[in-house]
Write an enzyme that holds these catalytic residues in place. Structure first.
Site, short mmCIF file in Angstrom:
data_model
loop_
_atom_site.label_atom_id
_atom_site.label_comp_id
_atom_site.label_asym_id
_atom_site.label_seq_id
_atom_site.Cartn_x
_atom_site.Cartn_y
_atom_site.Cartn_z
N HIS A 1 0.85 -1.19 0.00
CA HIS A 1 0.00 0.00 0.00
C HIS A 1 0.89 1.24 0.00
CE1 HIS A 1 -2.81 3.07 1.29
NE2 HIS A 1 -3.78 2.27 0.87
N GLU B 1 -3.91 2.01 -7.34
CA GLU B 1 -4.29 3.10 -6.43
C GLU B 1 -3.41 4.32 -6.68
OE1 GLU B 1 -6.45 1.88 -2.65
OE2 GLU B 1 -4.32 1.76 -2.22
P1 PGA Z 1 -9.75 5.97 0.48
O1 PGA Z 1 -8.50 4.99 0.76
O2 PGA Z 1 -10.84 5.14 -0.11
O3 PGA Z 1 -10.12 6.50 1.84
O4 PGA Z 1 -9.27 7.04 -0.45
C1 PGA Z 1 -8.15 4.03 -0.18
C2 PGA Z 1 -6.87 3.35 0.22
O5 PGA Z 1 -5.94 4.01 0.71
O6 PGA Z 1 -6.74 2.11 0.10
#
Ligand code: PGA
Length: 258
Positions: free
Chosen positions: A100, A170
């Protein structure tokens, strides 16, 4: 492919009582929408307790937010504070979020994420591998950044194992923002194609198209339809929204109609 929702609870909620409450609400939803896989990734300390709420046949699964890359049974050194893949498996975990951006920002490298993927696969856990660029610069440098990240993160992963992983795209600039600042579906489509292209180069086209890609970054009931139908991804990775069962309910309702 079955749609998938991965809920990343991050460092929330503050008490086990709250975790149980939210988890129970999500469990009810999972029964209402059995065709959508939902993976809840709470902090480590809640896993063993929440495991008791899961039925084997349920579409609701437990995930962890990280794993350590060494195996205590064969490892050569002790590692204070770390959690192993076998511990996670024993706690009922089936999925694990790896790489992440918030962990990469704390110093985790693609090489470390790569070792974690291998140890997770060995233990039979499904890695949810996060990749994403810091900024979507107009001259397109992010394509190269992403390519390097994917290649290093998936280095020497066996072709046959590609089907056992989920790629989570992401873009860092879209995480923790307002819904309107999240990535638009049509831009996401371009990125999903790009990711599959890199995977095709590394593992072949057939494998690349079998690998689920989910999108994360400010997903909410407001933008999920655009993300899935225009972005052509297989699901979402939600942070904040995954702690609110009303939002999860709305998201599942929308996914069920696509
Ligand atoms: P968010 O976080 O949906 O609050 O933007 C997503 C993540 O960091 O996995």
């Amino acid at each position: 492919m079955k749609k998938i929702i991965v809920g990343n609870w991050k460092m929330n909620p503050s008490t086990l009582a709250e975790a149980r409450q939210i988890f129970s609400e999500i469990k009810k939803l999972s029964k209402k929408f059995p065709k959508i896989d939902i993976v809840v990734c709470p902090p480590f300390v809640y896993l063993s307790d929440l495991k008791n709420k899961i039925d084997k046949a349920s579409s609701l699964k437990l995930g962890a937010q990280d794993v350590f890359w060494d195996n205590p049974e064969t490892g050569s050194r002790p590692f204070t504070g770390e959690i192993s893949a076998s511990m996670l498996r024993d706690a009922g975990v089936k999925y694990v979020i790896l790489g992440h951006s918030e962990r990469r920002a704390m110093g985790e490298t693609s090489e470390e994420v790569n070792k974690k993927i291998k140890i997770a696969l060995e233990a039979g856990l499904t890695p949810v591998i996060c990749i994403g660029e810091k900024e979507h610069d107009i001259d397109g440098k992010f394509f190269e950044t992403l390519k390097i990240q994917i290649k290093d993160t998936l280095n020497k992963i066996k072709k046959a194992d590609l089907q056992k992983i989920i790629m989570a795209y992401e873009p860092i600039w879209a995480i923790g923002k307002s819904e309107s600042e999240s990535m638009k579906g049509e831009d996401l489509y371009q990125m999903a194609i790009f990711i599959r292209k890199i995977l095709s180069e590394m593992f072949g086209q057939v494998e690349a198209f079998k690998t689920p890609i989910v999108y994360g970054g400010s997903v909410s009931p407001f933008n999920v339809k655009d993300i899935i139908s225009q972005g052509h991804v297989d699901g979402i990775l939600a942070g904040r929204a995954s702690l609110e069962s009303e939002k999860i309910a709305e998201i599942m309702d929308i996914l069920a109609q696509i």
